[in-house]
Enzyme design. Structure first.
Site, PDB file in Angstrom:
ATOM      1  N   GLU A  35       0.635  -1.362  -0.006  1.00  0.00           N
ATOM      2  CA  GLU A  35      -0.029  -0.058   0.020  1.00  0.00           C
ATOM      3  C   GLU A  35       0.768   1.305   0.022  1.00  0.00           C
ATOM      4  O   GLU A  35       0.636   2.101   0.840  1.00  0.00           O
ATOM      5  CB  GLU A  35      -0.774  -0.028   1.133  1.00  0.00           C
TER       6      GLU A  35
HETATM    7  C1  TNX Z   1      -4.488  -3.936   4.631  1.00  0.00           C
HETATM    8  S1  TNX Z   1      -2.906  -6.439   3.971  1.00  0.00           S
HETATM    9  C2  TNX Z   1      -3.304  -4.049   5.092  1.00  0.00           C
HETATM   10  C3  TNX Z   1      -3.094  -3.489   6.419  1.00  0.00           C
HETATM   11  C4  TNX Z   1      -4.590  -3.319   7.185  1.00  0.00           C
HETATM   12  C5  TNX Z   1      -5.347  -4.258   6.717  1.00  0.00           C
HETATM   13  C6  TNX Z   1      -6.786  -4.233   7.164  1.00  0.00           C
HETATM   14  C7  TNX Z   1      -1.918  -5.393   4.047  1.00  0.00           C
HETATM   15  C8  TNX Z   1      -0.527  -5.871   3.504  1.00  0.00           C
HETATM   16  N1  TNX Z   1      -2.089  -4.108   4.365  1.00  0.00           N
HETATM   17  O1  TNX Z   1      -2.071  -2.158   6.539  1.00  0.00           O
HETATM   18  O2  TNX Z   1      -4.211  -3.183   8.594  1.00  0.00           O
HETATM   19  O3  TNX Z   1      -5.476  -4.486   5.348  1.00  0.00           O
HETATM   20  O4  TNX Z   1      -7.694  -5.228   7.201  1.00  0.00           O
END
Ligand code: TNX
Length: 534
Positions: free
Chosen positions: A352
């Site tokens: 992300e």
């Molecule tokens: C996605 S899964 C994220 C996390 C969040 C999560 C909440 C991932 C690699 N990144 O930063 O905490 O969703 O479900």
């Protein structure tokens, strides 16, 4: 290792009473300080309910083994690990000096009614983690090629004992265990869970409790998400502000916390003693506001942003233009954490990132791969890293549709953590009081009823290293919350990761899982009483 109680078990009056009832003693005479002198007769065992289902199992209920205070645990080899596992088993069976079986290494004779643990290096058929468990009227015997297999055999034997074995009450103890012949080994080598201790910190005692629960279901990896925008949770001596400043908050405000190096080393050892490898993650180049707030020089404008206690994602990124500082920071962090992590792995996150161009991100991941390798670790990253030009030794953790197939074609192994099936922070349904639902609601059946071997198009089962269930903690502030979201779904995932494909179906699993409920009660687990469990 010192003999440990496997779980910090709660001693409620209800628990004592239930233990007394299971043992056939008269209620309400449960007084832990004054046990009755003669043990009550042990009850016949209920139908055994093993989770995860072993690769092969045959029960012979008539050939019941009785475990009483005369039992010894006979470790048939001089191996220190095997003796330690014997003591671990003794600590589960007994609660007091008189009820805890003696552990003897290579005794001259093994009396009837004893439990034997045997390391048999020639048993290549059992692999690194498999075991053979034989229980009959005379004895119980666990054989394995390697210590991990003995440990898993012990967990299976534990599940064959009645749930009352999990109570710590000082009651007389005598257990009946059904006759059985079990030959078992796991489907996947990576069977894990992830705890996000960054959004909300979890003190070491909570992590140990979680580790104990993982061990009961033969899980062997605990991934700790040690840094995110909201907090930095591990001491890095060469960058002390990371914990001093970055560790001082968590979601919702002040509080926070962090592990000292000694805390972390202790967790590593505690996990190792239960055949669980700790996998540290420092999420980068995004999800890193806690570090940027601790050190102005990690920011392109040289100004430290405020600490962040909300739950947005994607807004932070290390300054790649200040390249000598940024990569020195990463090198120090990987070296210092790597130095106290005997496991082979270092997780760099990589998810992300909204603040960098595609090329910048890719260049970053490739450079960090070199740093991790230089420190002797295997790099793991979330699915976003897959398209980068990375060596086949890098492991990709799949969480949403990504380029895992490209990585697999390059030789990388894939850890499955698909959000729609395995995210333990998703609500069970619309009524679940904690959790998120961006990937959907995940009920028990959804968590159980799928095949990891064919889940990602273009990725063959041979490229799947295993499964890992993440528990993100934006909404999770206590260990009770952790347990509520993990149980029962984590147990479904443990079976998916261990048991052969198509070994059993949903209805059979449900029935066996129901058999685990008394054990969770005895252990004081705050499980979700799912309608599908009833
Ligand atoms: C996605 S899964 C994220 C996390 C969040 C999560 C909440 C991932 C690699 N990144 O930063 O905490 O969703 O479900």
């Amino acid at each position: 290792m010192t003999p440990v109680r496997p779980i910090n078990r709660r001693r409620s009056h209800g628990a004592l009473l239930a233990a007394a009832l299971v043992l056939g003693a008269c209620a309400p005479a449960a007084r832990p300080t004054a046990p009755t002198p003669t043990p009550p007769p042990a009850r016949r065992p209920a139908a055994p309910s093993l989770v995860p289902m072993p690769a092969s199992v045959r029960f012979a209920p008539a050939d019941t083994f009785t475990l009483d205070t005369t039992a010894i645990i006979a470790v048939m080899s001089a191996d220190g690990e095997a003796v330690r596992i014997g003591r671990y088993l003794a600590g589960i069976v007994g609660t007091t000096a008189t009820t805890t079986p003696r552990v003897l290494s290579r005794p001259d004779a093994v009396p009837p009614g004893s439990i034997e643990l045997a390391l048999e290096p020639g048993r290549a058929d059992l692999g690194d983690e498999g075991y053979e468990l034989t229980v009959d009227r005379q004895r119980a015997r666990i054989a394995a090629r390697a210590p991990a297999g003995l440990f898993y055999g012990v967990q299976t034997f534990r599940q064959l004992m009645p749930a009352s074995v999990e109570y710590t009450a000082a009651l007389p103890r005598a257990f009946r265990v059904p006759g059985a012949h079990i030959v078992d080994r796991p489907r996947f080598p990576w069977r894990g869970a992830m705890l996000d201790v960054a959004r909300h910190f979890r003190p070491p005692a909570d992590v140990k409790r979680f580790i104990d629960l993982l061990a009961l279901y033969k899980l062997n990896r605990l991934h700790l998400h040690l840094a995110d925008d909201q907090g930095w949770r591990i001491e890095i001596p060469s960058w002390p502000n990371l914990t001093k400043i970055g560790g001082s908050t968590q979601v919702g405000g002040l509080g926070g916390g962090f592990y000292t190096r000694a805390d972390y080393a202790d967790l590593v050892q505690y996990a190792r003693d239960r055949f669980i490898t700790l996998v540290p993650e420092i999420d980068m180049p995004g999800h890193i506001n806690a570090a940027m707030a601790s050190y102005p020089e990690l920011n392109c404008d040289g100004v430290a942003p405020p600490l962040y206690t909300g739950t947005r994602v994607g807004f932070s990124a290390l300054c790649l233009a200040r390249d000598s500082i940024t990569y020195r920071f990463i090198d120090d962090v990987v070296r210092e954490i790597g130095g106290i992590t005997p496991g082979d792995y270092f997780h760099i996150g990589g998810d992300e990132v909204e603040k960098l161009t595609h090329e910048q991100y890719r260049g970053f991941v490739e450079r960090v791969a070199g740093i991790v390798q230089a420190h002797g670790k295997r790099m793991i990253g979330w699915g976003e890293i897959a398209p980068a030009n990375l060596p086949g030794s890098v492991i990709v953790q799949h969480w949403r549709p990504d380029s895992s197939a490209i990585a697999a074609a390059r030789g990388s192994k894939i850890i499955l953590s698909p959000g729609k099936k395995m995210y333990l922070d998703m609500q069970y349904d619309g009524d679940t009081p904690i959790g998120l639902h961006w990937a959907g609601f995940i009920d028990l059946k959804l968590a159980y009823d799928w095949d990891p071997g064919s889940y990602i198009a273009g990725v063959p089962e041979s490229a799947i290293l295993g499964l890992e269930a993440p528990l993100w903690s934006e909404t999770i502030g206590t260990i009770s919350d952790v347990e509520y979201l993990a149980f029962p779904r984590l147990v479904a995932i443990a079976e998916r990761a261990w048991s052969p494909a198509n070994r059993t179906g949903w209805d059979d699993f449900r029935a066996r899982l129901r058999g685990q409920v008394p054990r969770w009660k005895a252990l004081g687990v705050n499980y979700y009483d799912a309608p599908q469990l009833r």
